[in-house]
Design a protein around this motif. Structure first.
Motif, PDB file in Angstrom:
ATOM      1  N   ASP A   1       0.851  -1.195   0.000  1.00  0.00           N
ATOM      2  CA  ASP A   1       0.000   0.000   0.000  1.00  0.00           C
ATOM      3  C   ASP A   1       0.882   1.238   0.000  1.00  0.00           C
ATOM      4  O   ASP A   1       1.821   1.332   0.805  1.00  0.00           O
ATOM      5  CB  ASP A   1      -0.884   0.050   1.255  1.00  0.00           C
ATOM      6  CG  ASP A   1      -1.932  -1.028   1.256  1.00  0.00           C
ATOM      7  OD1 ASP A   1      -2.940  -0.856   0.576  1.00  0.00           O
ATOM      8  OD2 ASP A   1      -1.730  -2.053   1.957  1.00  0.00           O
TER       9      ASP A   1
ATOM     10  N   GLU B   1       0.425   5.551  -0.120  1.00  0.00           N
ATOM     11  CA  GLU B   1      -0.434   6.728  -0.148  1.00  0.00           C
ATOM     12  C   GLU B   1       0.448   7.942  -0.422  1.00  0.00           C
ATOM     13  O   GLU B   1       1.521   8.075   0.165  1.00  0.00           O
ATOM     14  CB  GLU B   1      -1.167   6.912   1.176  1.00  0.00           C
ATOM     15  CG  GLU B   1      -2.144   8.062   1.132  1.00  0.00           C
ATOM     16  CD  GLU B   1      -3.046   8.120   2.349  1.00  0.00           C
ATOM     17  OE1 GLU B   1      -3.954   8.951   2.343  1.00  0.00           O
ATOM     18  OE2 GLU B   1      -2.839   7.332   3.296  1.00  0.00           O
TER      19      GLU B   1
ATOM     20  N   LYS C   1       0.292  12.245  -0.947  1.00  0.00           N
ATOM     21  CA  LYS C   1      -0.444  13.505  -0.842  1.00  0.00           C
ATOM     22  C   LYS C   1       0.440  14.560  -1.496  1.00  0.00           C
ATOM     23  O   LYS C   1       1.591  14.758  -1.073  1.00  0.00           O
ATOM     24  CB  LYS C   1      -0.750  13.840   0.614  1.00  0.00           C
ATOM     25  CG  LYS C   1      -1.673  12.796   1.236  1.00  0.00           C
ATOM     26  CD  LYS C   1      -1.975  13.074   2.677  1.00  0.00           C
ATOM     27  CE  LYS C   1      -2.859  11.956   3.241  1.00  0.00           C
ATOM     28  NZ  LYS C   1      -3.156  12.147   4.647  1.00  0.00           N
TER      29      LYS C   1
ATOM     30  N   GLU D   1      -4.935  13.622  -2.729  1.00  0.00           N
ATOM     31  CA  GLU D   1      -4.582  12.492  -1.869  1.00  0.00           C
ATOM     32  C   GLU D   1      -4.959  11.229  -2.614  1.00  0.00           C
ATOM     33  O   GLU D   1      -6.128  11.010  -2.908  1.00  0.00           O
ATOM     34  CB  GLU D   1      -5.332  12.587  -0.542  1.00  0.00           C
ATOM     35  CG  GLU D   1      -5.019  13.850   0.229  1.00  0.00           C
ATOM     36  CD  GLU D   1      -5.764  13.960   1.551  1.00  0.00           C
ATOM     37  OE1 GLU D   1      -6.385  12.956   1.985  1.00  0.00           O
ATOM     38  OE2 GLU D   1      -5.719  15.046   2.146  1.00  0.00           O
ATOM     39  N   GLU D   2      -3.956  10.424  -2.939  1.00  0.00           N
ATOM     40  CA  GLU D   2      -4.181   9.215  -3.731  1.00  0.00           C
ATOM     41  C   GLU D   2      -3.578   8.001  -3.029  1.00  0.00           C
ATOM     42  O   GLU D   2      -2.569   8.108  -2.335  1.00  0.00           O
ATOM     43  CB  GLU D   2      -3.572   9.356  -5.126  1.00  0.00           C
ATOM     44  CG  GLU D   2      -4.121  10.505  -5.936  1.00  0.00           C
ATOM     45  CD  GLU D   2      -5.561  10.323  -6.394  1.00  0.00           C
ATOM     46  OE1 GLU D   2      -6.145   9.250  -6.161  1.00  0.00           O
ATOM     47  OE2 GLU D   2      -6.105  11.265  -6.994  1.00  0.00           O
ATOM     48  N   HIS D   3      -4.189   6.842  -3.248  1.00  0.00           N
ATOM     49  CA  HIS D   3      -3.771   5.590  -2.614  1.00  0.00           C
ATOM     50  C   HIS D   3      -3.819   4.484  -3.658  1.00  0.00           C
ATOM     51  O   HIS D   3      -4.706   4.469  -4.515  1.00  0.00           O
ATOM     52  CB  HIS D   3      -4.715   5.264  -1.448  1.00  0.00           C
ATOM     53  CG  HIS D   3      -4.416   3.955  -0.814  1.00  0.00           C
ATOM     54  ND1 HIS D   3      -5.051   2.789  -1.165  1.00  0.00           N
ATOM     55  CD2 HIS D   3      -3.523   3.614   0.150  1.00  0.00           C
ATOM     56  CE1 HIS D   3      -4.571   1.794  -0.444  1.00  0.00           C
ATOM     57  NE2 HIS D   3      -3.645   2.269   0.362  1.00  0.00           N
TER      58      HIS D   3
END
Length: 136
Positions: free
Chosen positions: A98, A100, A102, A119-121
């Motif tokens: 994972d 994330e 920003k 903000e992306e994940h």
């Protein structure tokens, strides 16, 4: 904007104490490194300590906290960066990764002295290769 392409599939490496993965910018234009606001990395649900995270881009490695001063380094849409963190991951097997990100988008002003922040994940499952093998 392009969250499903942040993590480069098949790029998870480990030296047993640190894990690293290649990431791509989730935006269609370049941004300076100073616009990388926050980064997180987790493998199999275990987050890397924030103070252990480093960012490698354009041949240079910096702690995430130092990116705010790096307005002379640019992250381009076709270039991968490498996020590394203190995570004891064993080579082989399938691991859930994972990431994330920003980011500030400096050329899109949304208010008085305020720019767009995205903000992306992304999550990918992949095997971890030994960092020694990846260098060879």
């Amino acid at each position: 904007m392009i969250p499903d392409r942040i993590i480069e599939q098949g790029t998870l490496t480990t030296d047993g104490e640190h894990a690293a993965v290649e990431v791509r910018i989730p935006w269609y234009r370049a941004i300076p490194a100073s616009c990388i606001s926050e980064v997180s990395l987790a493998v199999d649900g275990v987050p890397a300590p924030a103070d252990s995270l480093t960012w490698t881009m354009n041949g240079e490695t910096h702690p995430i906290a130092e990116l705010a001063q790096r307005s002379d380094d640019w992250w381009f849409p076709l270039d991968s960066a490498v996020v590394t963190g203190a995570l004891p991951v064993e080579p082989g097997g399938e691991h859930r990764v994972d990431v994330e990100l920003k980011l500030y988008i400096p050329y899109i002003v949304i208010g008085d002295d305020e720019v767009l922040r995205i903000e992306e994940h992304d999550t990918k499952t992949m095997a971890a290769s030994s960092a020694k093998e990846a260098v060879s």
